[in-house]
Write a protein that holds these residues in place. Structure first.
Motif, short mmCIF file in Angstrom:
data_model
loop_
_atom_site.label_atom_id
_atom_site.label_comp_id
_atom_site.label_asym_id
_atom_site.label_seq_id
_atom_site.Cartn_x
_atom_site.Cartn_y
_atom_site.Cartn_z
N THR A 147 16.44 -14.67 -18.97
CA THR A 147 15.83 -14.29 -20.31
C THR A 147 13.63 -14.33 -19.90
OG1 THR A 147 15.62 -16.10 -21.67
CG2 THR A 147 17.15 -14.45 -21.96
N HIS A 148 13.55 -14.58 -18.70
CA HIS A 148 12.31 -14.76 -18.46
C HIS A 148 11.73 -13.37 -18.91
CE1 HIS A 148 8.49 -15.62 -16.35
NE2 HIS A 148 8.79 -17.06 -16.41
N PRO A 149 10.42 -13.93 -19.64
CA PRO A 149 9.54 -12.32 -19.28
C PRO A 149 9.81 -11.20 -18.60
CG PRO A 149 8.23 -13.83 -20.52
CD PRO A 149 9.67 -14.57 -20.08
N VAL A 150 9.09 -12.06 -17.22
CA VAL A 150 8.85 -11.08 -16.09
C VAL A 150 9.56 -10.79 -15.25
CG1 VAL A 150 7.13 -11.12 -14.27
CG2 VAL A 150 6.43 -12.47 -16.06
N TRP A 151 10.14 -12.21 -15.09
CA TRP A 151 12.26 -12.14 -13.74
C TRP A 151 13.28 -11.56 -13.98
CZ3 TRP A 151 9.91 -12.27 -9.45
CH2 TRP A 151 8.85 -13.41 -8.99
N GLY A 152 13.41 -11.77 -15.38
CA GLY A 152 14.42 -10.91 -16.68
C GLY A 152 15.02 -9.69 -15.90
N VAL A 153 14.36 -8.45 -16.19
CA VAL A 153 14.03 -7.78 -15.40
C VAL A 153 15.09 -7.16 -14.25
CG1 VAL A 153 13.48 -4.72 -15.21
CG2 VAL A 153 12.81 -5.97 -17.63
N PRO A 154 13.97 -8.27 -13.41
CA PRO A 154 14.28 -7.96 -12.09
C PRO A 154 16.20 -8.76 -11.83
CG PRO A 154 12.20 -8.77 -11.82
CD PRO A 154 12.81 -8.62 -13.15
N VAL A 155 15.68 -9.91 -12.20
CA VAL A 155 17.32 -10.55 -11.94
C VAL A 155 18.66 -9.42 -12.18
CG1 VAL A 155 18.96 -12.36 -13.52
CG2 VAL A 155 16.11 -13.14 -12.69
N PHE A 156 18.80 -8.89 -13.69
CA PHE A 156 19.59 -8.20 -14.25
C PHE A 156 19.34 -6.98 -13.16
CE2 PHE A 156 19.85 -4.18 -16.85
CZ PHE A 156 21.23 -4.01 -16.51
N LEU A 157 18.10 -6.72 -12.52
CA LEU A 157 18.85 -4.52 -11.46
C LEU A 157 19.66 -5.98 -10.40
CD1 LEU A 157 15.27 -3.28 -11.90
CD2 LEU A 157 17.56 -2.91 -12.90
N CYS A 158 18.93 -7.13 -9.82
CA CYS A 158 20.04 -7.54 -8.99
C CYS A 158 21.26 -8.07 -9.28
CB CYS A 158 19.23 -8.97 -8.38
SG CYS A 158 17.99 -8.72 -7.65
N ILE A 159 21.08 -7.54 -10.23
CA ILE A 159 23.21 -8.26 -10.52
C ILE A 159 23.68 -7.12 -10.55
CG2 ILE A 159 24.18 -8.97 -11.79
CD1 ILE A 159 22.58 -11.16 -13.03
N MET A 160 23.30 -6.31 -10.60
CA MET A 160 23.76 -4.40 -11.41
C MET A 160 23.98 -4.38 -9.30
SD MET A 160 24.29 -4.45 -14.09
CE MET A 160 25.65 -2.45 -13.72
N ALA A 161 23.08 -4.32 -8.61
CA ALA A 161 22.60 -3.70 -7.24
C ALA A 161 23.67 -4.72 -6.49
CB ALA A 161 21.92 -4.54 -6.80
N PHE A 162 24.41 -5.84 -6.40
CA PHE A 162 25.52 -6.57 -6.55
C PHE A 162 26.15 -6.26 -6.72
CE2 PHE A 162 28.54 -10.15 -6.21
CZ PHE A 162 28.40 -11.09 -4.57
N VAL A 163 27.37 -6.27 -8.19
CA VAL A 163 28.10 -5.99 -9.12
C VAL A 163 28.43 -3.91 -7.83
CG1 VAL A 163 29.35 -4.06 -10.31
CG2 VAL A 163 28.10 -6.18 -10.88
N PHE A 164 27.43 -3.46 -7.27
CA PHE A 164 27.57 -2.31 -6.72
C PHE A 164 28.34 -2.62 -5.29
CE2 PHE A 164 25.68 -0.92 -10.26
CZ PHE A 164 26.94 0.24 -10.97
#
Length: 665
Positions: free
Chosen positions: A271-288
């Motif tokens: 939930t980091h204000p800077v890294w939270g969004v990139p982490v979410f996108l990386c998780i979704m990229a791994f899912v796909f």
């Protein structure tokens, strides 16, 4: 015990507390579904019997408090205040006791008998925590507190026993004292309410809501209050409630600090204000990546089976001298259309499995929290991102989830942007075109559709916000649950239900659509045709070819498949199987045949065209079921029609821009 025919019981609790699971476990199949009066929220009623006492049970929408901002809160509030409701079963997630007790305190102030059902006690034990089940009821006014496990059907008889032996009891003295100043004002308001409304129940609760400046209570029970108070005491009342809850937690809950510390450490990154969004996108990229890497491997077995099955059916039909047109309808129409969709089951299953794990672990709540700042700039609360996340699975429940938003304007704006999320029905289209034209980068091309959909949704919301010149959306208030190990049974049920819906659609909507597509491609102005280019479908497609050409989609076959896709997005793929006469467009040979046919029709058709096709499918009007849901939730045919027109024009504009710019580059 009173001699009554039926006891009326309302089940009330926070979202995701297991309330509906408990309700279903008690009522079984004896359910009646309707809509609450005046709203589209479903009303679930069931019946149960215990010790020869009949009970009518009502399952209310999940809420966090009785302050009526959203539709769900208004519905639940009206239900529990109804004179017919004699007992309230407050279902509480025992593993998140602190968050759930705020609603409990509000329910106790209504003055009606309340039974506290401590659900998910097995999770409490798994986490090494303990709850003092003797002290907790004492602190809450000696109400019955019953440990239950809805999933394992434990404690149900004890809960029903508590209900039928508690509903006749008189209400206890107030559990929570707000201090001398506020209590004096509550007393004066209560006396005044009794004078004007002598038969009204829940006097103390109404007096407290008047002190909070609750608009509904003020309008429904108008009394003179200027001589009692001139400002809202809502903040003080909320603070006192939470201070009391904190004191309860200190007395009854043990060994939670270790688990909380672990959650806090994990949230520093997620939930980091800077890294939270990139982490979410990386998780979704791994899912796909998993969706394609593992899904395509498993899909090969489905493809082989379908190819063998199709050949066998064709041989049998020819052997029994079946008419050529009927062989074509069954093999080239139904099996090619429906069968082509069934080969995507591995991809769909992996996607839903990943989403279920992320949801059940507690991560998805963090995503809404992380996106709150971005959504605020678009004029929406972070709550609006929750329907968007649901949109990754299916647009229909995602649109229904917009009910949780406070205002009609927010709900409609969320309905506009939610269809831009890539639902599972679009995945087969991404797999088809990325597999044909992007090779080892197929998963990157497909994932980009999910990212583009989110960006387009936020940009559209931002434009609407600027055009309407409103203040930024309210901040999201959400309690982040502790992380937990995903429950295998919950995930299995979730994935199976989603696959069942997918298979149901294949057996109905796509089955019918495949037949209709075969008909428009095999009938022309002169009757049956052997060349699809002389069919009704080709005539319709050619009429719209000039319109779609600037977007790189100027081919009548593509136009026909996009029109067919309005019924269900998977039909776009089954249409290609029928349009190009390929038994299964998902085999390597099938992909090569489709790609070769596309090249023969338009030698310039390449990866850029394929990408624009994927983009158009992402952004244009969602399926018919989703549009029907939008019409139902918005209550406006005009809004629904305008939205459909907007989405088609927006899809065409974006695809055209990408194609024209890409052509120049």
């Amino acid at each position: 015990m009173k001699n009554r025919e039926t006891v009326h019981v309302a089940f009330v609790g926070n979202p995701n507390c297991g309330k509906t699971t408990l309700f279903n476990a008690i009522t079984g199949a004896k359910l009646k579904v309707a809509n609450w009066p005046g709203v589209t929220v479903e009303k679930m009623e069931g019946e149960a019997e215990y010790e020869d006492v009949r009970m009518t049970l009502v399952d209310t929408p999940g809420i966090y408090s009785l302050t009526s901002y959203s539709i769900e809160e208004k519905v639940t509030r009206n239900c529990v205040m109804d004179d017919d409701i004699e007992v309230i079963v407050n279902v509480v997630d025992a593993s998140s006791l602190e968050r759930n007790l705020y609603l409990t305190l509000q329910l106790l102030e209504l003055g009606k008998p309340v039974v506290l059902a401590l659900n998910m006690m097995d999770v409490v034990e798994e986490r090494g925590m303990e709850i003092d089940l003797h002290r907790l009821p004492e602190l809450l006014g000696d109400i019955p507190v019953v440990p239950v496990s809805a999933a394992k059907r434990k404690g149900l008889d004890i809960l029903l026993h508590a209900v039928i032996h508690h509903y006749e009891e008189d209400s206890k003295d107030e559990v929570l004292h707000y201090g001398q100043e506020i209590e004096e004002k509550i007393g004066k308001l209560s006396e005044r309410l009794k004078t004007f409304y002598p038969t009204h129940s829940s006097i103390r609760w109404h007096a407290i809501k008047l002190l909070e400046f609750d608009e509904d209570v003020k309008s429904e029970h108008p009394i003179e209050t200027a001589d009692v108070f001139t400002r809202s005491y809502e903040k003080e009342i909320i603070q006192i409630k939470y201070a009391f809850i904190e004191s309860i937690i200190k007395e009854v809950l043990f060994y939670r600090k270790k688990k909380t510390d672990r959650t806090d450490r994990t949230d520093k990154l997620l939930t980091h204000p800077v890294w939270g969004v990139p982490v979410f996108l990386c998780i979704m990229a791994f899912v796909f990546f998993l969706t394609f890497a593992i899904g395509d491997w498993l899909k090969g077995y489905f493809e082989t089976f379908l190819e063998i099955f199709s050949g066998k059916v064709s041989d049998v039909l020819i052997h029994i001298n079946t008419a050529d047109w009927l062989v074509s309808l069954i093999v080239d129409g139904i099996i090619a259309g429906v069968g082509g969709i069934l080969t995507f089951i591995p991809n769909i299953a992996i996607l839903f499995l990943a989403l279920a794990i992320l949801e059940d672990s507690g991560y998805m709540s963090r995503v809404a929290y992380v996106m709150d700042g971005i959504m605020g700039k678009a004029g929406l609360s972070g709550k609006a991102f929750l329907p968007m996340i649901l949109g990754f699975g299916c647009t229909v429940p995602a649109i229904m989830a917009s009910r949780a938003l406070e205002t009609e304007k927010d709900r409609r704006r969320t309905m506009i942007i939610t269809p831009f999320m890539s639902c599972s029905a679009r995945l087969p289209v991404y797999v088809l075109f990325s597999g044909m034209f992007f090779g080892k980068y197929a998963h990157v091309a497909a994932f980009s559709m999910y990212a583009i959909g989110m960006v387009c949704a936020i940009l559209v919301a931002r434009v609407l916000h600027v055009c309407e010149k409103e203040k930024s959306g309210d901040s999201l208030l959400i309690e982040l649950p502790e992380y937990k190990r995903p429950n295998g049974r919950t995930i299995r049920i979730y994935v199976w239900n989603k696959l069942k819906d997918y298979l149901s659609k294949a057996g109905t909507t796509i089955f019918i659509a495949s037949i209709l597509i075969w008909i428009v491609l095999n009938l022309g102005f002169n009757g049956m045709v052997t060349d699809p280019s002389e069919s009704f479908g080709a005539a319709i497609g050619r009429g719209l070819e000039p319109v779609m050409r600037p977007a790189g989609l100027g081919m009548w076959q593509i136009v026909v498949s996009l029109i067919a896709g309005i019924s269900a997005k998977e039909v776009v793929v089954s249409s290609f199987s029928v349009l190009f006469g390929v038994g299964n467009a998902q085999t390597t040979a099938g992909l090569n045949t489709v790609a070769e046919n596309l090249k023969n029709i338009d030698p310039s058709f390449g990866p850029l065209n394929a990408y624009c096709m994927m983009l158009f499918v992402l952004l244009y009007v969602p399926c018919a079921a989703a549009m029907a849901t939008i019409r139902k939730e918005s209550g406006s045919t005009s809004f629904t029609v305008k939205l459909a027109i907007f989405q088609i024009l927006f899809a065409w504009l974006m695809a055209t821009i990408v194609f024209q710019v890409g052509s120049l580059l």
